[in-house]
Design an enzyme around this catalytic site. Structure first.
Site, PDB file in Angstrom:
ATOM      1  N   TYR A 270      34.273  25.387 -35.815  1.00  0.00           N
ATOM      2  CA  TYR A 270      33.550  24.303 -35.131  1.00  0.00           C
ATOM      3  C   TYR A 270      33.905  22.963 -35.784  1.00  0.00           C
ATOM      4  CZ  TYR A 270      29.500  21.353 -33.977  1.00  0.00           C
ATOM      5  OH  TYR A 270      28.684  20.313 -33.585  1.00  0.00           O
TER       6      TYR A 270
ATOM      7  N   ILE B 235      20.800  16.663 -36.754  1.00  0.00           N
ATOM      8  CA  ILE B 235      19.896  16.162 -35.712  1.00  0.00           C
ATOM      9  C   ILE B 235      19.039  17.336 -35.237  1.00  0.00           C
ATOM     10  CG2 ILE B 235      19.761  14.939 -33.493  1.00  0.00           C
ATOM     11  CD1 ILE B 235      21.316  13.382 -35.737  1.00  0.00           C
TER      12      ILE B 235
ATOM     13  N   ALA C  51      37.283  21.875 -34.716  1.00  0.00           N
ATOM     14  CA  ALA C  51      37.252  21.384 -33.333  1.00  0.00           C
ATOM     15  C   ALA C  51      36.684  19.962 -33.277  1.00  0.00           C
ATOM     16  CB  ALA C  51      36.413  22.334 -32.476  1.00  0.00           C
ATOM     17  N   LYS C  52      35.641  19.711 -34.060  1.00  0.00           N
ATOM     18  CA  LYS C  52      35.040  18.367 -34.037  1.00  0.00           C
ATOM     19  C   LYS C  52      35.955  17.343 -34.714  1.00  0.00           C
ATOM     20  CE  LYS C  52      31.197  18.814 -31.728  1.00  0.00           C
ATOM     21  NZ  LYS C  52      31.001  18.089 -30.449  1.00  0.00           N
TER      22      LYS C  52
ATOM     23  N   GLY D 192      26.417  17.817 -20.838  1.00  0.00           N
ATOM     24  CA  GLY D 192      25.459  18.492 -21.732  1.00  0.00           C
ATOM     25  C   GLY D 192      24.143  17.747 -21.817  1.00  0.00           C
ATOM     26  N   ALA D 193      23.625  17.339 -20.641  1.00  0.00           N
ATOM     27  CA  ALA D 193      22.395  16.534 -20.625  1.00  0.00           C
ATOM     28  C   ALA D 193      21.138  17.384 -20.413  1.00  0.00           C
ATOM     29  CB  ALA D 193      22.494  15.466 -19.537  1.00  0.00           C
ATOM     30  N   SER D 194      21.276  18.702 -20.515  1.00  0.00           N
ATOM     31  CA  SER D 194      20.125  19.585 -20.280  1.00  0.00           C
ATOM     32  C   SER D 194      19.284  19.793 -21.530  1.00  0.00           C
ATOM     33  CB  SER D 194      20.623  20.942 -19.785  1.00  0.00           C
ATOM     34  OG  SER D 194      21.543  21.479 -20.721  1.00  0.00           O
TER      35      SER D 194
ATOM     36  N   SER E 201      31.162  15.156 -35.007  1.00  0.00           N
ATOM     37  CA  SER E 201      30.160  15.752 -35.906  1.00  0.00           C
ATOM     38  C   SER E 201      30.501  15.440 -37.356  1.00  0.00           C
ATOM     39  CB  SER E 201      30.120  17.269 -35.728  1.00  0.00           C
ATOM     40  OG  SER E 201      29.284  17.849 -36.721  1.00  0.00           O
TER      41      SER E 201
HETATM   42  N1  LIG Z   1      22.323  18.705 -33.467  1.00  0.00           N
HETATM   43  C1  LIG Z   1      23.154  18.325 -34.415  1.00  0.00           C
HETATM   44  O1  LIG Z   1      22.802  18.263 -35.606  1.00  0.00           O
HETATM   45  C2  LIG Z   1      24.566  17.925 -34.083  1.00  0.00           C
HETATM   46  C3  LIG Z   1      25.347  17.411 -35.112  1.00  0.00           C
HETATM   47  C4  LIG Z   1      26.646  17.028 -34.839  1.00  0.00           C
HETATM   48  C5  LIG Z   1      27.151  17.140 -33.555  1.00  0.00           C
HETATM   49  N2  LIG Z   1      26.386  17.670 -32.564  1.00  0.00           N
HETATM   50  C6  LIG Z   1      26.985  17.746 -31.225  1.00  0.00           C
HETATM   51  O2  LIG Z   1      26.173  17.045 -30.314  1.00  0.00           O
HETATM   52  C7  LIG Z   1      26.357  17.581 -28.993  1.00  0.00           C
HETATM   53  C8  LIG Z   1      24.990  17.909 -28.402  1.00  0.00           C
HETATM   54  O3  LIG Z   1      24.386  18.911 -29.207  1.00  0.00           O
HETATM   55  P1  LIG Z   1      22.797  19.115 -29.324  1.00  0.00           P
HETATM   56  O4  LIG Z   1      22.468  19.087 -30.754  1.00  0.00           O
HETATM   57  O5  LIG Z   1      22.092  18.214 -28.373  1.00  0.00           O
HETATM   58  O6  LIG Z   1      22.739  20.646 -28.874  1.00  0.00           O
HETATM   59  P2  LIG Z   1      22.014  21.397 -27.653  1.00  0.00           P
HETATM   60  O7  LIG Z   1      20.627  20.922 -27.566  1.00  0.00           O
HETATM   61  O8  LIG Z   1      22.285  22.829 -27.864  1.00  0.00           O
HETATM   62  O9  LIG Z   1      22.836  20.886 -26.353  1.00  0.00           O
HETATM   63  C9  LIG Z   1      24.150  21.284 -26.099  1.00  0.00           C
HETATM   64  C10 LIG Z   1      24.538  20.871 -24.697  1.00  0.00           C
HETATM   65  O10 LIG Z   1      25.922  21.247 -24.460  1.00  0.00           O
HETATM   66  C11 LIG Z   1      25.995  21.944 -23.233  1.00  0.00           C
HETATM   67  N3  LIG Z   1      27.071  22.953 -23.239  1.00  0.00           N
HETATM   68  C12 LIG Z   1      27.368  23.852 -24.215  1.00  0.00           C
HETATM   69  N4  LIG Z   1      28.380  24.641 -23.814  1.00  0.00           N
HETATM   70  C13 LIG Z   1      28.729  24.244 -22.560  1.00  0.00           C
HETATM   71  C14 LIG Z   1      29.681  24.678 -21.608  1.00  0.00           C
HETATM   72  N5  LIG Z   1      30.538  25.684 -21.846  1.00  0.00           N
HETATM   73  N6  LIG Z   1      29.756  24.016 -20.417  1.00  0.00           N
HETATM   74  C15 LIG Z   1      28.925  22.999 -20.151  1.00  0.00           C
HETATM   75  N7  LIG Z   1      27.985  22.539 -21.003  1.00  0.00           N
HETATM   76  C16 LIG Z   1      27.895  23.162 -22.185  1.00  0.00           C
HETATM   77  C17 LIG Z   1      24.642  22.619 -23.082  1.00  0.00           C
HETATM   78  O11 LIG Z   1      24.428  22.880 -21.700  1.00  0.00           O
HETATM   79  P3  LIG Z   1      23.623  24.187 -21.147  1.00  0.00           P
HETATM   80  O12 LIG Z   1      22.586  24.540 -22.171  1.00  0.00           O
HETATM   81  O13 LIG Z   1      23.057  23.704 -19.850  1.00  0.00           O
HETATM   82  O14 LIG Z   1      24.648  25.255 -20.953  1.00  0.00           O
HETATM   83  C18 LIG Z   1      23.697  21.546 -23.635  1.00  0.00           C
HETATM   84  O15 LIG Z   1      23.361  20.639 -22.629  1.00  0.00           O
HETATM   85  C19 LIG Z   1      27.265  18.796 -29.161  1.00  0.00           C
HETATM   86  O16 LIG Z   1      28.604  18.417 -28.878  1.00  0.00           O
HETATM   87  C20 LIG Z   1      27.129  19.143 -30.639  1.00  0.00           C
HETATM   88  O17 LIG Z   1      28.240  19.824 -31.117  1.00  0.00           O
HETATM   89  C21 LIG Z   1      25.099  18.064 -32.796  1.00  0.00           C
END
Ligand SMILES: NC(=O)c1ccc[n+]([C@@H]2O[C@H](COP(=O)([O-])OP(=O)(O)OC[C@H]3O[C@@H](n4cnc5c(N)ncnc54)[C@H](OP(=O)(O)O)[C@@H]3O)[C@@H](O)[C@H]2O)c1
Length: 253
Positions: free
Chosen positions: A158, A191, A161-162, A15-17, A144
């Site tokens: 969600y 975040i 799951a976390k 998920g580095a995109s 999370s």
């Molecule tokens: N932002 C927050 O406040 C927060 C808080 C707690 C936990 N998190 C966790 O942190 C992690 C990163 O989240 P983020 O906030 O950076 O969100 P984000 O910007 O939406 O990034 C999510 C990443 O996960 C990848 N992904 C999602 N579904 C996928 C699938 N089926 N197969 C492969 N890749 C998949 C996406 O890839 P593509 O777009 O290329 O498909 C994207 O690179 C996640 O696990 C999220 O649950 C985030």
């Protein structure tokens, strides 16, 4: 912060995109790591991440749906072949998909949330394990705050799951300790990434910042910093632990 021991390590970031994963990939590259920039749907973001990685060190693009066993196995082998092994795995890919209440949620939604956030961690970890055994490497899973507190309306599944990611981190740490493999997790709070653009209203940004002791929401870099620490030798006797990166939104005694 520079961690000399990370230089030359082979690091796979799922998920580095976008968001946290993108910041993490670039941060590892700044330490001189070879980085696997994994994505699924967001090719543009992944290419941007790789461009930034390559300003600092080597790296490669990897595509897979982390819910799919065959795609994951191929992706992990592709990285290990090209990089010459795996030292660090960051299981970051995940999402809420959308908000659905228990009262009305579909079975398909329930299963997709668990496949995306929990099955994914299992599949990528299992595929990477033979390589991590060789390197006596380590794993950082992304949990999370929701996984500890149940999250807001419509994020119950969600959150569950976390919570599984948090507990499986401990179970993996027990199972893999004999291989010299450490397993830890990071528990982000609010975040500012695409995640909240998709799932939160603009007024929620301000509300959460106001009730956060440090008075702001988190950045992807805040989370990447904790991941780097856990992956480095500075954390060599830490396993089965989590670091909360939430500005004090949830504290523990
Ligand atoms: N932002 C927050 O406040 C927060 C808080 C707690 C936990 N998190 C966790 O942190 C992690 C990163 O989240 P983020 O906030 O950076 O969100 P984000 O910007 O939406 O990034 C999510 C990443 O996960 C990848 N992904 C999602 N579904 C996928 C699938 N089926 N197969 C492969 N890749 C998949 C996406 O890839 P593509 O777009 O290329 O498909 C994207 O690179 C996640 O696990 C999220 O649950 C985030």
């Amino acid at each position: 912060m520079t961690y000399e021991d990370l230089k030359g390590k082979k690091v796979l970031v799922t998920g580095a995109s976008s968001g946290i994963g993108l910041a993490t990939a670039v941060s590892f590259s700044k330490q001189g790591c070879f980085v696997g920039v994994h994505y699924f749907r967001t090719e543009k973001g992944a290419k941007k991440a790789l461009r930034q990685v390559k300003k600092n060190a080597g790296g490669m693009l990897l595509r897979a749906d982390v819910r799919e066993e065959c795609q994951v196995n191929e992706m992990v082998e592709q990285f290990a072949d090209e990089a010459g092994g795996i030292d660090v795995l960051v299981n970051n890919a995940g999402t809420m998909i959308e908000r659905q209440l228990f009262e009305s949620a579909s079975v398909a939604y329930h299963d997709d949330v668990y496949a995306t956030n929990v099955r994914s961690v299992f599949l990528v970890t299992r595929a990477a394990l033979p390589h991590l055994k060789k390197s006596r490497g380590n794993i950082v899973n992304i949990g999370s705050l929701a996984g500890h507190g149940g999250g807001g309306a419509g994020s119950g599944m969600y959150s569950g799951a976390k919570a599984a990611v948090a507990l499986e981190t401990i179970a993996m740490a027990k199972e893999f300790g004999k291989y010299g493999i450490r397993v830890n997790s990071v528990m982000p709070g609010f975040i500012e990434t695409r995640f909240h653009k998709m799932f939160s209203t603009p007024d929620r940004y301000e509300k959460v910042a106001n009730r956060t002791p440090l008075g702001r929401n988190g950045t992807p870099q805040d989370v990447a910093n904790a991941i780097l620490f856990l992956a480095s030798e500075a954390a060599s006797f830490i396993t089965g632990e989590y670091i909360a990166v939430n500005g004090g939104l949830l504290m523990r005694a």
